[in-house]
Design a protein around this motif. Structure first.
Motif, mmCIF file in Angstrom:
data_model
loop_
_atom_site.group_PDB
_atom_site.id
_atom_site.type_symbol
_atom_site.label_atom_id
_atom_site.label_comp_id
_atom_site.label_asym_id
_atom_site.label_seq_id
_atom_site.Cartn_x
_atom_site.Cartn_y
_atom_site.Cartn_z
ATOM 1 N N LEU A 147 0.836 -1.206 0.000
ATOM 2 C CA LEU A 147 0.000 0.000 0.000
ATOM 3 C C LEU A 147 0.869 1.254 0.000
ATOM 4 N N SER A 148 1.922 1.263 0.805
ATOM 5 C CA SER A 148 2.826 2.414 0.827
ATOM 6 C C SER A 148 3.468 2.616 -0.541
ATOM 7 N N SER A 149 3.933 1.540 -1.151
ATOM 8 C CA SER A 149 4.529 1.625 -2.485
ATOM 9 C C SER A 149 3.519 2.098 -3.513
ATOM 10 N N LEU A 150 2.287 1.641 -3.366
ATOM 11 C CA LEU A 150 1.222 2.028 -4.288
ATOM 12 C C LEU A 150 0.906 3.514 -4.188
ATOM 13 N N VAL A 151 0.775 4.016 -2.976
ATOM 14 C CA VAL A 151 0.378 5.412 -2.772
ATOM 15 C C VAL A 151 1.453 6.384 -3.242
ATOM 16 N N ILE A 152 2.732 6.025 -3.116
ATOM 17 C CA ILE A 152 3.770 6.949 -3.566
ATOM 18 C C ILE A 152 4.130 6.754 -5.037
ATOM 19 N N GLY A 153 3.522 5.761 -5.687
ATOM 20 C CA GLY A 153 3.683 5.625 -7.125
ATOM 21 C C GLY A 153 4.780 4.694 -7.590
ATOM 22 N N VAL A 154 5.336 3.907 -6.704
ATOM 23 C CA VAL A 154 6.399 2.987 -7.088
ATOM 24 C C VAL A 154 5.848 1.815 -7.890
ATOM 25 N N VAL A 155 4.608 1.451 -7.626
ATOM 26 C CA VAL A 155 3.971 0.321 -8.287
ATOM 27 C C VAL A 155 2.515 0.689 -8.541
ATOM 28 N N THR A 156 1.874 0.002 -9.471
ATOM 29 C CA THR A 156 0.466 0.286 -9.783
ATOM 30 C C THR A 156 -0.425 -0.845 -9.286
ATOM 31 N N VAL A 157 -1.715 -0.568 -9.195
ATOM 32 C CA VAL A 157 -2.685 -1.600 -8.813
ATOM 33 C C VAL A 157 -2.637 -2.752 -9.810
ATOM 34 N N SER A 169 -12.035 -7.855 -4.732
ATOM 35 C CA SER A 169 -13.194 -8.747 -4.674
ATOM 36 C C SER A 169 -13.967 -8.834 -5.984
ATOM 37 N N ASP A 170 -13.903 -7.820 -6.801
ATOM 38 C CA ASP A 170 -14.609 -7.825 -8.085
ATOM 39 C C ASP A 170 -13.655 -7.312 -9.153
ATOM 40 N N GLY A 171 -13.272 -8.198 -10.060
ATOM 41 C CA GLY A 171 -12.283 -7.884 -11.082
ATOM 42 C C GLY A 171 -12.634 -6.719 -11.978
ATOM 43 N N GLN A 172 -13.915 -6.382 -12.086
ATOM 44 C CA GLN A 172 -14.280 -5.257 -12.953
ATOM 45 C C GLN A 172 -13.849 -3.911 -12.380
ATOM 46 N N TYR A 173 -13.391 -3.896 -11.115
ATOM 47 C CA TYR A 173 -12.945 -2.645 -10.491
ATOM 48 C C TYR A 173 -11.425 -2.479 -10.504
ATOM 49 N N VAL A 174 -10.698 -3.417 -11.095
ATOM 50 C CA VAL A 174 -9.242 -3.312 -11.131
ATOM 51 C C VAL A 174 -8.812 -2.011 -11.799
ATOM 52 N N GLN A 175 -9.399 -1.693 -12.943
ATOM 53 C CA GLN A 175 -9.014 -0.467 -13.657
ATOM 54 C C GLN A 175 -9.416 0.794 -12.887
ATOM 55 N N SER A 176 -10.568 0.774 -12.247
ATOM 56 C CA SER A 176 -10.997 1.936 -11.448
ATOM 57 C C SER A 176 -10.026 2.186 -10.304
ATOM 58 N N LEU A 177 -9.624 1.115 -9.617
ATOM 59 C CA LEU A 177 -8.656 1.261 -8.526
ATOM 60 C C LEU A 177 -7.280 1.640 -9.064
ATOM 61 N N HIS A 178 -6.944 1.125 -10.243
ATOM 62 C CA HIS A 178 -5.671 1.487 -10.886
ATOM 63 C C HIS A 178 -5.627 2.996 -11.127
ATOM 64 N N HIS A 179 -6.696 3.551 -11.692
ATOM 65 C CA HIS A 179 -6.748 4.997 -11.954
ATOM 66 C C HIS A 179 -6.796 5.800 -10.653
ATOM 67 N N PHE A 180 -7.492 5.274 -9.652
ATOM 68 C CA PHE A 180 -7.597 5.951 -8.365
ATOM 69 C C PHE A 180 -6.214 6.154 -7.744
ATOM 70 N N PHE A 181 -5.385 5.113 -7.738
ATOM 71 C CA PHE A 181 -4.081 5.164 -7.080
ATOM 72 C C PHE A 181 -2.944 5.588 -7.996
ATOM 73 N N PHE A 182 -3.209 5.808 -9.267
ATOM 74 C CA PHE A 182 -2.132 6.105 -10.206
ATOM 75 C C PHE A 182 -1.400 7.394 -9.828
ATOM 76 N N VAL A 183 -0.061 7.331 -9.838
ATOM 77 C CA VAL A 183 0.786 8.483 -9.532
ATOM 78 C C VAL A 183 1.696 8.708 -10.722
ATOM 79 N N LEU A 184 1.701 9.928 -11.247
ATOM 80 C CA LEU A 184 2.477 10.226 -12.439
ATOM 81 C C LEU A 184 3.984 10.178 -12.190
#
Length: 193
Positions: A147-157, A169-184
């Motif tokens: 989670l720490s790595s995800l929030v600072i942008g080292v890795v993506t969902v 829990s629901d694979g259709q939300y992988v992309q939504s969570l990916h965009h939510f946590f994405f760090v440029l």
């Protein structure tokens, strides 16, 4: 150092190394550090380096993305000597890419059991708040290290999901969570260890 309107836009640290023991005029320019904040600063530094064509034989620049000194090729990316750990207060002022989503975040912490927690996060246009509701769209289960790595942008969902380091829990939300946590821009360490 590159100054623009009384602010530093970047800096470069370099030295010269001998290319030949017999000819003192043959040198290479070796870039130790090169930090820039804007594309314009990159172009200005590049112009400076190009102007050195009559002074140096070649420019050596070891970058994190390609080659590790001396001639080793990267096979993995890791941080040595660095430990990032997120705290709740830092997240409340961050905009999570304008996403609107309600999800349950289950965090596991193998070092501090009291940090094992489940919270429902409600994001509206990227601004988050902790919800007292038990209704959510999806649950995400993750270890605090990821989670720490995800929030600072080292890795993506997406990467964590593919490595089975996050459960969704629901694979259709992988992309939504990916965009939510994405760090440029992920953090860059220029400290030598």
């Amino acid at each position: 150092m590159l100054l623009k309107r009384d602010s530093i836009q970047g800096y470069m640290v370099f030295s010269f190394s001998k290319q030949s023991e017999t000819n003192f005029l043959l040198n290479n320019l070796v870039i130790k550090e090169w930090i820039y904040e804007t594309p314009e600063a990159l172009l200005e530094f590049s112009t400076f380096l190009n102007s050195q064509v009559d002074q140096v034989n070649r420019i050596e620049w070891n970058i994190q993305e390609a080659l590790i000194p001396s001639v080793y090729h990267a096979s993995a990316v890791s941080g040595v000597g660095l430990l990032y750990r997120i705290i709740n207060e830092e997240l409340t002022t961050h905009n999570f890419n304008g996403q609107t989503l309600t999800f349950k975040l289950t965090v596991k912490d193998s070092l501090l059991a009291e940090n094992n927690q489940q919270i429902v996060i409600e994001a509206i246009d990227g601004n988050i708040k902790i919800s007292i509701s038990t209704n959510y769209d999806v649950e995400m289960v993750i270890d605090i290290a990821e989670l720490s790595s995800l929030v600072i942008g080292v890795v993506t969902v997406q990467e964590l999901f593919m490595l089975n380091k996050v459960r969704i829990s629901d694979g259709q939300y992988v992309q939504s969570l990916h965009h939510f946590f994405f760090v440029l821009d992920k953090p860059t360490c220029i400290t030598a260890f």
